[in-house]
Design a protein around this motif. Sequence first.
Motif, PDB file in Angstrom:
ATOM      1  N   THR A 144      33.981  38.453  43.466  1.00 27.33           N
ATOM      2  CA  THR A 144      33.864  39.907  43.593  1.00 27.33           C
ATOM      3  C   THR A 144      35.009  40.599  42.854  1.00 27.33           C
ATOM      4  O   THR A 144      36.160  40.510  43.265  1.00 27.33           O
ATOM      5  CB  THR A 144      33.894  40.326  45.082  1.00 27.33           C
ATOM      6  OG1 THR A 144      32.904  39.584  45.785  1.00 27.33           O
ATOM      7  CG2 THR A 144      33.635  41.793  45.244  1.00 27.33           C
ATOM      8  N   PRO A 166      37.359  43.741  41.676  1.00 24.85           N
ATOM      9  CA  PRO A 166      37.778  44.962  42.378  1.00 24.85           C
ATOM     10  C   PRO A 166      37.552  46.225  41.543  1.00 24.85           C
ATOM     11  O   PRO A 166      38.438  47.070  41.422  1.00 24.85           O
ATOM     12  CB  PRO A 166      39.264  44.710  42.627  1.00 24.85           C
ATOM     13  CG  PRO A 166      39.683  43.878  41.466  1.00 24.85           C
ATOM     14  CD  PRO A 166      38.491  43.019  41.123  1.00 24.85           C
ATOM     15  N   THR A 167      36.365  46.374  40.957  1.00 22.18           N
ATOM     16  CA  THR A 167      36.135  47.516  40.076  1.00 22.18           C
ATOM     17  C   THR A 167      35.559  48.735  40.788  1.00 22.18           C
ATOM     18  O   THR A 167      35.913  49.859  40.448  1.00 22.18           O
ATOM     19  CB  THR A 167      35.189  47.112  38.931  1.00 22.18           C
ATOM     20  OG1 THR A 167      34.000  46.536  39.480  1.00 22.18           O
ATOM     21  CG2 THR A 167      35.845  46.106  38.008  1.00 22.18           C
ATOM     22  N   GLN A 200      33.440  47.256  46.380  1.00 17.49           N
ATOM     23  CA  GLN A 200      33.944  45.909  46.103  1.00 17.49           C
ATOM     24  C   GLN A 200      35.392  45.763  46.574  1.00 17.49           C
ATOM     25  O   GLN A 200      35.768  44.723  47.119  1.00 17.49           O
ATOM     26  CB  GLN A 200      33.841  45.600  44.603  1.00 17.49           C
ATOM     27  CG  GLN A 200      32.412  45.461  44.128  1.00 17.49           C
ATOM     28  CD  GLN A 200      32.312  45.384  42.617  1.00 17.49           C
ATOM     29  OE1 GLN A 200      33.113  45.988  41.904  1.00 17.49           O
ATOM     30  NE2 GLN A 200      31.326  44.647  42.148  1.00 17.49           N
ATOM     31  N   ARG A 201      36.182  46.805  46.375  1.00 14.14           N
ATOM     32  CA  ARG A 201      37.567  46.760  46.856  1.00 14.14           C
ATOM     33  C   ARG A 201      37.615  46.683  48.377  1.00 14.14           C
ATOM     34  O   ARG A 201      38.417  45.949  48.953  1.00 14.14           O
ATOM     35  CB  ARG A 201      38.336  47.977  46.342  1.00 14.14           C
ATOM     36  CG  ARG A 201      38.639  47.908  44.851  1.00 14.14           C
ATOM     37  CD  ARG A 201      39.607  48.992  44.416  1.00 14.14           C
ATOM     38  NE  ARG A 201      39.029  50.328  44.472  1.00 14.14           N
ATOM     39  CZ  ARG A 201      38.362  50.904  43.480  1.00 14.14           C
ATOM     40  NH1 ARG A 201      38.190  50.281  42.343  1.00 14.14           N
ATOM     41  NH2 ARG A 201      37.893  52.130  43.616  1.00 14.14           N
ATOM     42  N   ARG A 211      36.618  43.209  49.396  1.00 12.76           N
ATOM     43  CA  ARG A 211      37.728  42.282  49.137  1.00 12.76           C
ATOM     44  C   ARG A 211      38.806  42.391  50.219  1.00 12.76           C
ATOM     45  O   ARG A 211      39.388  41.389  50.614  1.00 12.76           O
ATOM     46  CB  ARG A 211      38.322  42.532  47.758  1.00 12.76           C
ATOM     47  CG  ARG A 211      37.443  42.025  46.619  1.00 12.76           C
ATOM     48  CD  ARG A 211      38.084  42.262  45.268  1.00 12.76           C
ATOM     49  NE  ARG A 211      39.383  41.632  45.134  1.00 12.76           N
ATOM     50  CZ  ARG A 211      39.574  40.368  44.799  1.00 12.76           C
ATOM     51  NH1 ARG A 211      38.551  39.592  44.562  1.00 12.76           N
ATOM     52  NH2 ARG A 211      40.797  39.876  44.691  1.00 12.76           N
TER      53      ARG A 211
END
Length: 131
Positions: free
Chosen positions: A47, A49-50, A54-55, A58
């Motif tokens: 995954t 972190p864009t 997604q962040r 994470r």
Amino acid sequence: MDKRRQDIEKEEMAPDLPPESAAAHFEAIGKAIGDIDVIVRGLLERTPPTKPWQRQLRMHLQDADRHVEILRLAISLEHDLTEIHDSARKLKQVIETANVQVVGGRADGITRNALMVAYRNASLLSCLLAP
């Protein structure tokens, strides 16, 4: 958010009962921890972190990774059974939060299925470590 959590709970299978023999019981615990660890680390690597979701995912996965290590340490240092069960319960809660997030989010099917498997393993682990 509560509606999504209820939908997940309906889909969730009841965890299997603990195995009869002590050796099989400990083997099941080790396998569940190992499987959760592999899934969490794999998703962390996969995954990027864009995007904001997604962040956030994470962050949940990093928290789950930390709880896996805490659980392993508690077991290896032979802490009290209630403390070990509490660690397993916290791991389950973190994975459940991540699972609820991806069910209602934009995650792909592989990520959703992986988190569902991790959550089921965490539920089984919590059952196996219950005092």
